[in-house]
Design an enzyme around this catalytic site. Structure first.
Site, PDB file in Angstrom:
ATOM      1  N   PHE A   1       0.809  -1.225   0.000  1.00  0.00           N
ATOM      2  CA  PHE A   1       0.000   0.000   0.000  1.00  0.00           C
ATOM      3  C   PHE A   1       0.840   1.271   0.000  1.00  0.00           C
ATOM      4  O   PHE A   1       0.358   2.328  -0.396  1.00  0.00           O
ATOM      5  CB  PHE A   1      -0.952   0.015   1.208  1.00  0.00           C
ATOM      6  CG  PHE A   1      -0.293   0.478   2.494  1.00  0.00           C
ATOM      7  CD1 PHE A   1      -0.177   1.831   2.792  1.00  0.00           C
ATOM      8  CD2 PHE A   1       0.243  -0.433   3.407  1.00  0.00           C
ATOM      9  CE1 PHE A   1       0.446   2.266   3.957  1.00  0.00           C
ATOM     10  CE2 PHE A   1       0.873  -0.012   4.567  1.00  0.00           C
ATOM     11  CZ  PHE A   1       0.972   1.342   4.841  1.00  0.00           C
TER      12      PHE A   1
ATOM     13  N   LYS B   1      -1.207  -7.208  -9.314  1.00  0.00           N
ATOM     14  CA  LYS B   1      -2.187  -7.296  -8.216  1.00  0.00           C
ATOM     15  C   LYS B   1      -1.766  -6.219  -7.220  1.00  0.00           C
ATOM     16  O   LYS B   1      -0.874  -6.419  -6.390  1.00  0.00           O
ATOM     17  CB  LYS B   1      -2.126  -8.687  -7.584  1.00  0.00           C
ATOM     18  CG  LYS B   1      -3.380  -9.130  -6.844  1.00  0.00           C
ATOM     19  CD  LYS B   1      -3.799  -8.255  -5.695  1.00  0.00           C
ATOM     20  CE  LYS B   1      -2.959  -8.408  -4.452  1.00  0.00           C
ATOM     21  NZ  LYS B   1      -3.287  -7.376  -3.417  1.00  0.00           N
TER      22      LYS B   1
ATOM     23  N   GLU C   1      -4.836  -3.992  -1.959  1.00  0.00           N
ATOM     24  CA  GLU C   1      -6.296  -3.811  -1.892  1.00  0.00           C
ATOM     25  C   GLU C   1      -6.671  -2.579  -1.090  1.00  0.00           C
ATOM     26  O   GLU C   1      -7.815  -2.172  -1.062  1.00  0.00           O
ATOM     27  CB  GLU C   1      -6.956  -5.070  -1.302  1.00  0.00           C
ATOM     28  CG  GLU C   1      -6.610  -5.394   0.152  1.00  0.00           C
ATOM     29  CD  GLU C   1      -5.282  -6.156   0.313  1.00  0.00           C
ATOM     30  OE1 GLU C   1      -4.439  -6.101  -0.611  1.00  0.00           O
ATOM     31  OE2 GLU C   1      -5.098  -6.780   1.374  1.00  0.00           O
ATOM     32  N   ARG C   2      -5.674  -1.969  -0.399  1.00  0.00           N
ATOM     33  CA  ARG C   2      -6.014  -0.819   0.444  1.00  0.00           C
ATOM     34  C   ARG C   2      -6.021   0.499  -0.328  1.00  0.00           C
ATOM     35  O   ARG C   2      -6.668   1.452   0.078  1.00  0.00           O
ATOM     36  CB  ARG C   2      -5.033  -0.735   1.615  1.00  0.00           C
ATOM     37  CG  ARG C   2      -5.363  -1.790   2.651  1.00  0.00           C
ATOM     38  CD  ARG C   2      -4.621  -1.569   3.906  1.00  0.00           C
ATOM     39  NE  ARG C   2      -3.342  -2.267   3.874  1.00  0.00           N
ATOM     40  CZ  ARG C   2      -2.529  -2.357   4.909  1.00  0.00           C
ATOM     41  NH1 ARG C   2      -2.840  -1.778   6.036  1.00  0.00           N
ATOM     42  NH2 ARG C   2      -1.400  -3.004   4.814  1.00  0.00           N
TER      43      ARG C   2
ATOM     44  N   CYS D   1       9.504   1.844   3.540  1.00  0.00           N
ATOM     45  CA  CYS D   1      10.448   0.769   3.872  1.00  0.00           C
ATOM     46  C   CYS D   1      11.824   1.365   4.135  1.00  0.00           C
ATOM     47  O   CYS D   1      12.697   0.698   4.662  1.00  0.00           O
ATOM     48  CB  CYS D   1      10.510  -0.255   2.757  1.00  0.00           C
ATOM     49  SG  CYS D   1      11.239   0.391   1.267  1.00  0.00           S
TER      50      CYS D   1
ATOM     51  N   GLU E   1       9.446  -3.909  13.065  1.00  0.00           N
ATOM     52  CA  GLU E   1       8.927  -2.857  12.176  1.00  0.00           C
ATOM     53  C   GLU E   1       7.538  -2.453  12.666  1.00  0.00           C
ATOM     54  O   GLU E   1       6.641  -3.296  12.760  1.00  0.00           O
ATOM     55  CB  GLU E   1       8.825  -3.387  10.746  1.00  0.00           C
ATOM     56  CG  GLU E   1       8.295  -2.329   9.797  1.00  0.00           C
ATOM     57  CD  GLU E   1       8.253  -2.798   8.355  1.00  0.00           C
ATOM     58  OE1 GLU E   1       7.685  -3.850   8.079  1.00  0.00           O
ATOM     59  OE2 GLU E   1       8.797  -2.069   7.502  1.00  0.00           O
TER      60      GLU E   1
END
Ligand code: NAD
Length: 500
Positions: free
Chosen positions: A167, A191, A194-195, A300, A401
């Site tokens: 995301f 793909k 989905e968020r 990240c 994390e």
């Protein structure tokens, strides 16, 4: 094989009412995804439902694979220069619509507009790098390895490839993969997260308008676990690029390997910023602000631990400068001018970060230096910059994390001790040192176990012509994203020995 944990996001019931339902893009057509669960795609700043995301099944993935397989023979036979021109057309379209894509990134993911603009520009740079494909694909040859015998190496595309993306960079990370994959002659399935899949949808709208990219070369499948498993188990998909959490990366890599697929799975991070006693604070403090609190720590490459080197007096001085600067940062909706700390992607993300903070305070492994919890919004997604000083270096706040605007502080006496702490992490995505000593920078660079290193730079951001990734649990696989590694990943080598 590890079981797949149920995602609270994926299993949430749709409450969007009348919001637009997204469609897949398969074989050059936008197609409805019927009979599946719908997930709300919210604007993190307001909590409003912007769209509904269909959670595609393995059968929907299969439809995309069939379209990609059908397009593959003609696309791989298309000359590399023509494929490069197709990618150039995508670059032009992205360039033209970059502001619109950036605004959508802010609306869908939450980051500030300035940050979103930077993200889109980096995605454009990956697209630009892939336009060099006729050069990058060139092979090797050796004349006369035996009497009348020559050997040459040619690179060929692997076939249908897929990317599964996170995301936090909904425009840039799909563009790490798509341009290189298709430039190499593969056909491609994305793909997206989905968020926040709407920036990817807009990129595919641009692709739909480019005649030089034939139907079936690029396909978009919305969804979550079922779509991912559909990709990992599909025998027609040859290679999988993945970016996301370390646990998901390991799962994707293991399942890809079990199914005989090539895989590059880039995982999570816990990056340290080492501040030497001689660091120039005018450079260091703003860099730490941007690294630790930019995108609300949801990068990240975010620096989530500051390692203060030196005597106590100097450490106190540096910590006070960091705390004072963090307290001044403006938190709020990403589309507002002057905002520096954006909302988290959803209320569950804020709860996760404050939960870890509260555990650390309760069990005495950390002490508060700056508390951002009173900064909040109606959507339950805003958290102000928060700093803790860590007493247990192996505790959750120091080692896990947490992906939020929570900065842990560790004190050490010298660079050796700093490196020992930094290299004690299971992750090795990125790291930075702040110093005015070339000798310290050189020792750090030599000794640190991480893939992306900053020297007086807080975010060692991807540069498309170089490979991008971490080490250790920050990657499962060998080849990084972007640069020559992308060409290596998206091609197979064939060595031809000829006698004439
Ligand atoms: P995530 O792992 O939750 O999701 C990534 C993708 O995997 C999504 O498309 C999601 O649908 C899918 N997925 C998630 N859980 C799954 C499961 N159990 N089974 C099958 N599919 C699953 O990651 P995220 O929260 O979207 O992204 C943030 C994470 O990504 C952070 O850990 C961050 O460090 C990492 N990240 C790494 C890099 C890098 O270059 N190493 C870059 C950006 C983000």
């Amino acid at each position: 094989m590890k079981p797949v944990a149920e995602s609270p996001v994926a299993s949430r019931q749709s409450q969007g009412g009348g919001a637009r339902v997204l469609r897949n893009y398969v074989g050059g057509e936008w197609v409805d995804v019927d009979g599946v669960e719908l997930l709300d795609d919210i604007n993190p700043a307001t909590g409003e439902v912007a769209a509904q995301v269909p959670l595609s099944s393995a059968a929907h993935v299969d439809a995309a694979v069939r379209a990609a397989q059908e397009a593959f023979p003609a696309w791989r036979a298309t000359p590399p220069q023509k494929r490069a021109r197709a990618v150039m057309a995508l670059r032009e379209a992205l360039w033209e619509r970059q502001e619109e894509i950036a605004r959508l990134v802010t609306e869908d993911m939450g980051k500030t507009l300035a940050d979103a603009r930077g993200e889109v520009l980096r995605g454009i740079e990956s697209t630009e790098a892939a336009t060099a494909i006729p050069h990058l694909l060139k092979g090797e040859n050796l004349e006369g390895v035996a009497n009348g015998v020559d050997v040459e190496l040619v690179r060929q595309p692997v076939g249908v490839v897929a990317a599964i993306t996170p995301f936090n960079f909904p425009a840039m990370i799909p563009l790490w993969f798509l341009p290189f994959a298709i430039a190499c002659g593969n056909t491609f399935i994305l793909k997206p997260s989905e968020r926040d899949p709407r920036p990817a949808e807009l990129i595919f709208e641009l692709i739909d308008g480019i005649d030089a990219i034939p139907a079936g070369v690029c396909n978009l499948v919305h969804g979550a676990h079922d779509a991912v498993n559909g990709i990992l188990d599909h025998p027609g998909i040859e290679a999988v690029s993945f970016v996301g959490q370390a646990s998901t990366a390991r799962y994707v890599a293991e399942r890809s390997a079990a199914n005989g697929k090539r895989c590059q799975a880039l995982g999570g991070a816990k990056n340290s910023l080492v501040v030497m006693p001689d660091a120039d604070l005018d450079v260091t403090v703003p860099a730490i602000m941007s690294s630790s609190f930019g995108a609300a720590g949801q990068r990240c490459l975010a620096g989530s631990v500051v390692v203060l080197v030196g005597d106590r007096e100097r450490q106190d001085e540096v910590l006070a400068a960091i705390r004072d600067a963090a307290a001044e940062l403006e938190a709020g909706a990403g589309d507002k001018e002057d905002v520096e700390v954006c909302p988290l992607v959803g209320p569950e993300a804020r709860d996760r970060v404050t939960g870890a903070l509260e555990r650390a305070l309760a069990d005495g492994t950390a002490e508060l230096v700056l508390d951002g919890r009173s900064t909040a919004n109606e959507a339950g997604t805003l958290l102000g910059p928060t700093i803790v000083e860590v007493s247990d270096r192996e505790s959750e706040v120091a080692r896990e994390e947490l992906f939020g605007p929570l900065l842990a502080v560790v004190r050490v006496s010298d660079l050796d001790e700093a490196l020992e702490f930094v290299n004690g992490s299971r992750y090795g995505n990125a790291g930075s040192i702040f110093t005015t000593s070339g000798e310290a920078a050189r020792r750090y660079r030599f000794g640190v176990e991480a893939g992306m290193i900053g020297v007086n730079v807080g975010v060692a951001a991807p540069v498309a012509w170089f490979p991008f990734s971490g080490w250790k649990d920050s990657i499962d696989g060998d080849l990084h994203a972007n640069g020559n590694d992308a060409v290596e990943f998206y091609t197979r080598k064939k060595v031809v020995t000829s006698r004439w």
